[in-house]
Structure formats: C-alpha cells, structure tokens
Design a protein around this motif. Structure first.
Motif, PDB file in Angstrom:
ATOM      1  N   ARG A 494       6.578 -20.049  -1.990  1.00  0.00           N
ATOM      2  CA  ARG A 494       7.002 -20.204  -3.382  1.00  0.00           C
ATOM      3  C   ARG A 494       6.093 -19.406  -4.323  1.00  0.00           C
ATOM      4  O   ARG A 494       4.980 -19.031  -3.963  1.00  0.00           O
ATOM      5  CB  ARG A 494       7.004 -21.682  -3.768  1.00  0.00           C
ATOM      6  CG  ARG A 494       8.016 -22.529  -3.004  1.00  0.00           C
ATOM      7  CD  ARG A 494       7.776 -24.004  -3.243  1.00  0.00           C
ATOM      8  NE  ARG A 494       6.426 -24.381  -2.833  1.00  0.00           N
ATOM      9  CZ  ARG A 494       5.718 -25.352  -3.417  1.00  0.00           C
ATOM     10  NH1 ARG A 494       6.216 -26.017  -4.455  1.00  0.00           N
ATOM     11  NH2 ARG A 494       4.523 -25.655  -2.979  1.00  0.00           N
ATOM     12  N   THR A 495       6.591 -19.193  -5.537  1.00  0.00           N
ATOM     13  CA  THR A 495       5.836 -18.469  -6.564  1.00  0.00           C
ATOM     14  C   THR A 495       5.978 -19.206  -7.894  1.00  0.00           C
ATOM     15  O   THR A 495       7.083 -19.633  -8.261  1.00  0.00           O
ATOM     16  CB  THR A 495       6.354 -17.030  -6.731  1.00  0.00           C
ATOM     17  OG1 THR A 495       6.262 -16.340  -5.486  1.00  0.00           O
ATOM     18  CG2 THR A 495       5.533 -16.273  -7.774  1.00  0.00           C
ATOM     19  N   ASP A 527      -0.825 -27.037  -6.353  1.00  0.00           N
ATOM     20  CA  ASP A 527       0.596 -27.328  -6.146  1.00  0.00           C
ATOM     21  C   ASP A 527       1.053 -28.551  -6.930  1.00  0.00           C
ATOM     22  O   ASP A 527       1.826 -29.375  -6.440  1.00  0.00           O
ATOM     23  CB  ASP A 527       0.901 -27.505  -4.648  1.00  0.00           C
ATOM     24  CG  ASP A 527       2.378 -27.241  -4.344  1.00  0.00           C
ATOM     25  OD1 ASP A 527       3.085 -26.726  -5.235  1.00  0.00           O
ATOM     26  OD2 ASP A 527       2.819 -27.571  -3.227  1.00  0.00           O
ATOM     27  N   VAL A 556       8.578 -22.760 -11.120  1.00  0.00           N
ATOM     28  CA  VAL A 556       8.266 -22.590  -9.695  1.00  0.00           C
ATOM     29  C   VAL A 556       9.536 -22.159  -8.981  1.00  0.00           C
ATOM     30  O   VAL A 556      10.578 -22.849  -9.065  1.00  0.00           O
ATOM     31  CB  VAL A 556       7.710 -23.886  -9.083  1.00  0.00           C
ATOM     32  CG1 VAL A 556       7.511 -23.707  -7.574  1.00  0.00           C
ATOM     33  CG2 VAL A 556       6.393 -24.267  -9.743  1.00  0.00           C
ATOM     34  N   TYR A 557       9.453 -21.050  -8.293  1.00  0.00           N
ATOM     35  CA  TYR A 557      10.611 -20.525  -7.564  1.00  0.00           C
ATOM     36  C   TYR A 557      10.423 -20.746  -6.078  1.00  0.00           C
ATOM     37  O   TYR A 557       9.416 -20.328  -5.502  1.00  0.00           O
ATOM     38  CB  TYR A 557      10.785 -19.038  -7.856  1.00  0.00           C
ATOM     39  CG  TYR A 557      11.838 -18.364  -6.991  1.00  0.00           C
ATOM     40  CD1 TYR A 557      13.139 -18.870  -6.914  1.00  0.00           C
ATOM     41  CD2 TYR A 557      11.538 -17.218  -6.251  1.00  0.00           C
ATOM     42  CE1 TYR A 557      14.104 -18.264  -6.132  1.00  0.00           C
ATOM     43  CE2 TYR A 557      12.498 -16.598  -5.478  1.00  0.00           C
ATOM     44  CZ  TYR A 557      13.779 -17.116  -5.410  1.00  0.00           C
ATOM     45  OH  TYR A 557      14.729 -16.526  -4.629  1.00  0.00           O
ATOM     46  N   ASP A 558      11.426 -21.413  -5.478  1.00  0.00           N
ATOM     47  CA  ASP A 558      11.438 -21.635  -4.028  1.00  0.00           C
ATOM     48  C   ASP A 558      12.503 -20.722  -3.430  1.00  0.00           C
ATOM     49  O   ASP A 558      13.702 -20.988  -3.561  1.00  0.00           O
ATOM     50  CB  ASP A 558      11.756 -23.104  -3.730  1.00  0.00           C
ATOM     51  CG  ASP A 558      11.593 -23.436  -2.248  1.00  0.00           C
ATOM     52  OD1 ASP A 558      11.691 -22.514  -1.413  1.00  0.00           O
ATOM     53  OD2 ASP A 558      11.363 -24.626  -1.927  1.00  0.00           O
ATOM     54  N   ARG A 606      15.579 -28.839 -12.550  1.00  0.00           N
ATOM     55  CA  ARG A 606      15.819 -27.978 -11.384  1.00  0.00           C
ATOM     56  C   ARG A 606      17.109 -27.202 -11.613  1.00  0.00           C
ATOM     57  O   ARG A 606      18.120 -27.761 -12.054  1.00  0.00           O
ATOM     58  CB  ARG A 606      15.910 -28.799 -10.105  1.00  0.00           C
ATOM     59  CG  ARG A 606      14.593 -29.489  -9.740  1.00  0.00           C
ATOM     60  CD  ARG A 606      14.679 -30.210  -8.413  1.00  0.00           C
ATOM     61  NE  ARG A 606      13.440 -30.917  -8.120  1.00  0.00           N
ATOM     62  CZ  ARG A 606      12.389 -30.379  -7.514  1.00  0.00           C
ATOM     63  NH1 ARG A 606      12.444 -29.098  -7.119  1.00  0.00           N
ATOM     64  NH2 ARG A 606      11.303 -31.093  -7.288  1.00  0.00           N
TER      65      ARG A 606
END
Length: 806
Positions: A494-495, A527, A556-558, A606
């Motif tokens: 993730r970023t 995190d 946060v990109y998963d 989300r």
C-alpha cells in the motif's frame, strides 16, 4: 509642384517661424551609400528635387567637409565651432555610432550656407543604414541669449512611406535612444507632422554636439580660454573669471541633472540581472560610449556578502557590456558571462583594492597591450587603445562588490576630474542598488533552498501506482510557505498520499510544515488508520502551540484490494478521474476541522477504484483566487484533470496551465497526482501456516514453486532462506492465530509474514555461539529493503528483492 506640396511647404514655413524651431531635413541612406528617402525639408535645404535625389550617391548630395577655422565669419549667428567628425565618415560607414557636426554648403547664388547635421546608424536588418538630419544654421539667430544648446527633435515627415512604423521602432533602430526620448519625439509627429529643430537648455537626445551655439565670437573665445584653464586645473584669469564661473556652474548643474536622471532609472526592480542591465544602460551614451560591468563571484552566485579585500586570485564575472558600437563588435572579444582575475599592475586592480575611481585620460599603446595580455587569443587593443577610460568601484558597506569600466570614443572629450567625481557618485548609488538586489536574491535563494529541503523526493513509481508532483512558490514576499505533499510506503504494497497546507507564509509556517510532515511520515510508518492519524496529528499541533492551523488530506491506496481509504482535516476535496469514461468528480468526504483546532472528531471513507483511475490532490493556492468563488476553481480543476495526457507529467502541466494563468494567485501550490494501476490477482500469492515448526519447510516449498511459476528462479535461493527465517520466528512467537505468508510481484518481489504477536523484532548483534538474532541479520544482508510494522491483530515483517533483468 502640386497643390498638396504647396500647402505642405507653406505649413512648414509658417510653423518654422515659431521661436526656437526651424525646419529639419531628413535623409535615409541605404547600405550601398545611395539615398533611399529625401524629405521636403531636404529639397528646400539642398535644392535638389526628390526624384533626382533618390538612388543617387549620398556623398554627391550632402555637405561632407567640416568648416575650417579661417572660414568662420564673425557674425553672431555663425560663431560656433566645427568640432566632431565630418559627415563623410558617417556616410561611407567609417563611424558606427551616432555623430553630429557642422559643414559648409555652397548655395546656388555662390554664397556659403552653414549646415548643422546629425547622423544615426540604423541597426535594423533592413536595407537602411544611416539616418541623416540637417538644418540651416541661419535659423539659429540670437533671439534669446538664454538658449545656448540645440538638439534635434525628430518628427517624421508625413510623406515618408511607413513613417508611423518607423516612429514606433525608434528605440530599436537608434541604439542610443531611450524609450522616454522616443516617446517625446513620436509625440511631435502628431503635433507638427514634419521634422523640426528645437532649442533646449535641459532636454538631451541620443547625440548632442559637444559645441553650443554662442551668440558672439568674442564671448565664445573667452569661454574657450576659461574652459581650458579649468580643464588644466589652472587659475582662471581675472578678466575671464565670470566666464569660468558660468562654465563651472553649468557643468556642475549638468552633472547633477545627469545623476538625478540616472537615479530615477536604476533600482526599479530587486531582480539582480535586471538591475545590472539598468545600471549599464543608464550611462550609455549620455556619459560614456562603452560600459562593462564586473561583479565578484559571490555576488553573481547569490551567496553571502563577500569578505576581505580582493586580490589577484579574485574572480570577476563580466555581467554586462553596453556600447554604441556596431552590434556584435564586443561580443566575441569580451563575452558576457566570462570570469577572470586581474593582475596587480592593471587599473582595474587598483580600483578594486583602493575602492576609488581610476582615471586614464587616454589608453596608450603600452597600457592597451598590458590590458590585452589578459585576454587569451583575443586582441582587445583595437577596441580600447586611444580611448579615454574611467574605472569606478561598485561598493556597499565599504566592500567592493564589483566595478564598471567606462570608455569614450577618441572623438569625444576625455574624462576629466569632474567626470571622476560624477562616476564615483554614480557608482556609489549603483552599488547600493546592486547590494539591495544581491541581498534580496540571497534571501530568495535561502528560502528556496529551505523549501526544497522540506519537500520530499518521491519516486515516479511505487507499488501499484505512478506518481507526479508539482510545487509552485507563492508570489508573496519570501516565496516560502507551508504547503507540502508526500507519499509513504506502507506494508502490504500500500501507499499513503498526503497533501497539507499550514496557514500563513514565511519561515514560521515552513518550520511548522516541516514538523507536521515528519509526524505524518512517522505515524504513517506505524500504519495508523487515516482518521486516527489525523487525530494524533491534531493532538501534536496542540502541543506545539495554538499559533498555527493546518489543513491535511490523507489517503491510503491498497492496490490489491483496489480501494482508497481517505480522511480530511479541513482540506479541499480530492478529484478522482475514472479511467473507463474519463469522468472526473470531487470526492465527497467528511470535511473535518483543520489540524490545530482541537477536540474535533475525524471520519474516514472508503472508495472503490479501478486500474487506471487517477487521484488528484492539491492545496487551495491552485484553485482559490481573490474575489472569485472557490467553486469556479474546483470546477476548472475537475475539467483540467479529466483532460487526456500522454504522461503523468503532462497531466500535471495541463492542470497548472489551466489554473495558474487566471491571475491573482499569491499563495504557494502543492499538487500530487497518482495513477492507480492496481496489482493483478495473478501477481499475488497467499498461504496460511499452522503454528508448527515444520511449516517452515512447507513455506520454502510453496515459495520455490511460486517463483518458478513467475519465472523468477534466480530469486529462489535467497527468498527461501529469508522466508524460512521469518516463518520460524513467527511460529515461535505467535499465540493463537495462524501465520500468514504473502508474495506480491510488482516492480519488486515483496514477501510479508503476519502473526498475532504485537512485539516488533529488532536487529541485534549476535556472536557465532548465540542461538538468536541471526535471522534478521540474514534478512538485512540479502534483501533490497526490509521492515516491520504493527497491525490491529499483531505485526507484519516484510522484505523486498529486486527483480532480475529480463
């Protein structure tokens, strides 16, 4: 002659009767020496019709010889001298700078007519080479004893084809004419419509002859004797005392007028380069014909104030060369930008070390050779020998920042002691202006360096995404603010994307920004969920003080789950551009309060995304303009973000161009764009391992098999060894939940091992007989990168390996 011509000439004659004005002839000579324009005034003065003059050699039509002393009569109106070059030198191309003089013309009746002339070389690329203005000196009768200087006020003739265009381009074609002078001249076109000659005591034009129009020959001679005595530093004879005092007073007044004019023309900007050009152009051609400006290395580099007295090792950068010679004559010999030291025997070294002007009345052959010796493979002697030189220091706070080399053509009077005083005063004023510009440039460099050091260097590719950023400093004084962006690598491929803005400007805002950015990086590495991260950041801001507020957007990109998890603290919303249809939208998030308000809850949302979608995050400086609703800027942001682009950088540039050209922007701007590429399911492999030491062998087997399937056999040995160590440790320390093993193939090979133990392992020193501590040392030695982080249920230990080149 047609009636139109009659009316024009009658109008000219009528207007010429006005006191202080006489008609002026206008002649244009092309590069072959032929007449290409012949005005009505030229026909009246020289007696040649226009159709006979056009195309003829100019030397055949114009008076080229200067008046000899014995030819001068003693009538009042004729008592002016004939100093200066003759017109022939200009007509045959012998002079490359504006000139003026006097000539005698034999009239049709056999009499002699005194002619005053001015010649201006034209620097345009067209066929015209020389502009000649001439007038009959008979019109300069002594109607007013106070008027003792004449100057051409050039108003273009109405029968000149293209006269209006030429008038607009006067500053370009006459290299020594200022914009102000050309505006006055062009204004006379509308007022009079024909060339004139003005009497003036104060106005100066590109070339004003060094002689005045005296009203009596005796008074002229007396003045010349007084002037020679003053120039030689000798006492003025008693009978000439009045004349000497008048001359001295006039000279002082003229120099003061010049200094006052120069002071108004320099220092209009704090830009160092522009200031240098202003200083150089202020003295050419009024005071000198050539001006070369040199500055110390530290000044040019925008560094701190130079220390100490210069010596023979000090490098001096040539930053400007202004001259009235033909274009390009100095460029190859003394190019701008060259740096060089000066030896102790040169006048330049004497000036820079003493801080006082150095006057050289004439550069001799010997001195010219000594100066030319400093220029390798370039002969500068033809440019300087025989000229008068004045070297003046550019000082501030008793330190020499640079110096100016001033040169006059041999035809002009040499620099004298009064010029030395004028040059010193000029240099003092210029030095202060340059120092102000230098300090401003230095402060700007410090601010930009500080700002750059606080902004991260984000790689263009991270796990499952491409990233592009832009930062634009504000236009307010200081050019430093509190805007920032960041991208942080998180466990699981993730970023985290961050954009924030500390309210206000200046060093304090930048310092606050640096603290908040560091805190975000630290908490992102732990995190923390987005809402919890902003809550902790708000608590930190409260502890730092209640002076500053900040907005922040954290996402946060998963790439495996194809999901964004976002929280907002008073920031403008992000834009999401959908890849399937190119539609852009502002993401509706709970706004929250700015960081630093305190006691306000934060919520997270989300958002599902698809491969190829683009996320755009920016600060309000990009979309907000004073006097305009911010909704207009947000709509423009959405529209420009959706515009197709060949690359991420091009997409950022499109947004900047669309929003940064509206005008009124003063705030700094931070922009971050991420293309969310995702990670394909086939590039992810996961296993659950029981809490059994034998599972380490199973882990090695499944990793070996998966790497062979992905074509990464070269990584098998290292990956097996490190996975075995991590799984063994996880099984040993886990409490109840099975151990999870995951491999992710992206730009690197990522391996993660999760367990339910919250205590993070640390890298320890271990001896050959120690039972523990060697596992992480193996991972540290073999991996490209590794790390640990806490999760809600325990911890994750991960490592990366570089993919082999195909």
């Amino acid at each position: 002659m047609d009636r139109g011509t009659d009316r024009a000439e009658q109008g000219t004659a009528t207007e010429s009767d006005e006191p202080g004005r006489v008609p002026l002839a206008v002649v244009v000579v092309d590069r072959d020496g032929l007449v290409s324009h012949w005005s009505r005034g030229a026909r009246r003065l020289f007696g040649v019709p226009k159709d006979e003059a056009i195309g003829r050699t100019a030397l055949d039509l114009l008076p080229v010889s200067g008046a000899l002393p014995e030819e001068r009569d003693t009538t009042p109106h004729a008592a002016y001298d004939g100093l200066g070059p003759d017109l022939e030198s200009s007509l045959d191309g012998g002079l490359s700078y504006p000139a003026a003089g006097r000539a005698r013309l034999t009239a049709s009746g056999g009499g002699r007519v005194d002619i005053l002339w001015w010649a201006y070389p034209l620097v345009t690329p067209g066929p015209e080479r020389l502009l000649v203005l001439a007038a009959d000196a008979e019109g300069l009768r002594a109607d007013d004893e106070a008027l003792e200087r004449i100057a051409p006020g050039f108003a273009l003739h109405t029968d000149f084809p293209g006269a209006e265009e030429l008038a607009r381009r006067l500053p370009e074609i006459l290299p020594s004419m200022s914009v102000g002078e050309s505006a006055r001249i062009v204004g006379q076109v509308l007022e009079l419509g024909y060339p004139i000659l003005e009497f003036s005591q104060n106005d100066r034009v590109p070339v004003t002859p060094d002689w005045g129009v005296a009203r009596r020959a005796e008074r002229k001679a007396r003045r010349e004797r007084a002037a020679r005595a003053l120039a030689a530093g000798e006492p003025v004879p008693e009978e000439l005392r009045d004349e000497g005092e008048d001359l001295e007073y006039a000279a002082v007044r003229e120099h003061l007028e010049f200094l006052n004019e120069v002071s108004g023309r320099i220092g209009t900007s704090l830009d160092l380069s522009r200031t240098i050009i202003e200083v150089s152009r202020a003295v050419v051609p009024r005071f000198t014909d050539v001006a070369g400006t040199y500055l110390r290395e530290q000044v040019v580099a925008g560094e701190g104030f130079p220390d100490g007295v210069p010596d023979t090792t000090t490098l001096w950068h040539r930053v400007a060369v202004e001259h009235t010679d033909e274009p390009g004559r100095w460029d190859d010999v003394v190019p701008v930008g060259e740096a060089m030291p000066f030896p102790a025997h040169t006048p330049f070294f004497q000036c820079m070390t003493s801080g006082e002007p150095v006057l050289v009345p004439r550069i001799s052959e010997e001195l010219g050779h000594a100066i030319a010796a400093q220029f390798e493979k370039r002969d500068i002697r033809p440019l300087i020998t025989g000229r008068s030189m004045l070297v003046v220091p550019l000082k501030a706070r008793h330190v020499v920042l640079g110096f100016m080399i001033l040169l006059r053509h041999p035809e002009r009077p040499v620099f004298n002691d009064m010029d030395r005083v004028t040059g010193a005063e000029l240099a003092a004023r210029a030095g202060l202006v340059l120092d102000n510009a230098r300090m401003y440039t230095y402060q700007e460099n410090v601010a930009e360096t500080l700002q750059d050091s606080m902004l991260p260097h984000i790689p263009p590719r991270m796990a499952g995404c491409d990233i592009a950023t832009r930062y634009l400093p504000g236009t307010l004084l200081g050019r430093i603010g509190g805007d920032w962006f960041d991208a942080v690598k998180l466990p699981g491929g993730r970023t985290a994307f961050v954009v924030g803005d500390v309210m206000g400007h200046g060093l304090n805002s930048a310092a606050m920004m640096g603290q908040l950015r560091t805190a975000v990086q630290t908490m992102a590495g732990l995190d923390l969920p987005p809402a919890q991260l902003l809550r902790n950041l708000d608590d930190l801001a409260q502890r730092l003080g209640d002076t500053y507020l900040a907005t922040c957007l954290y996402a946060v990109y998963d790439p495996i789950a194809s999901e964004l998890h976002l929280a907002n603290a008073g920031h403008i919303p992000p834009v999401l551009v959908r890849a399937d249809d190119g539609r852009s939208e502002l993401l509706e998030l709970p706004t929250g309060a700015p960081i630093g308000v305190g006691g306000v809850p934060f919520e997270a949302e989300r958002v599902r995304v698809e491969p190829g979608d683009r996320l755009v995050m920016c600060t309000d400086g990009l979309v907000e303009v004073r006097g305009e609703d911010i909704g207009v800027g947000l709509a423009t942001l959405c529209e420009s973000a959706a515009h197709p682009a060949a690359s991420m950088d091009d997409a950022c540039d499109t947004i900047i161009r669309s929003l940064n050209t509206r005008g009124g922007r003063k705030d700094d701007v931070a922009l971050l764009m991420a293309r969310l590429n995702g990670i394909e399911p086939d590039d992810v492999a996961e296993w659950r391992l029981a809490l059994d030491p034998a599972e380490a062998g199973r882990a090695r087997a499944v990793v070996r098999e998966q790497l062979h399937d992905w074509g990464l056999a070269k990584l098998v040995v290292a990956a097996e060894l490190m996975v075995s160590e991590l799984v063994t440790n996880a099984v040993r320390h886990s409490h109840a939940r099975p151990v999870e093993l995951r491999l992710v193939r992206g730009d690197t090979l990522l391996c993660e091992v999760d367990d339910d133990d919250h205590e993070l392992p640390t890298l320890l020193s271990s001896g050959s007989l120690d039972d523990s501590g060697r596992g992480l040392r193996v991972v540290s030695a073999l991996s490209r990168e590794w790390g640990t982080s806490r999760t809600k249920t325990g911890k994750t230990v991960w490592f990366e390996l570089t993919l082999p080149r195909r």
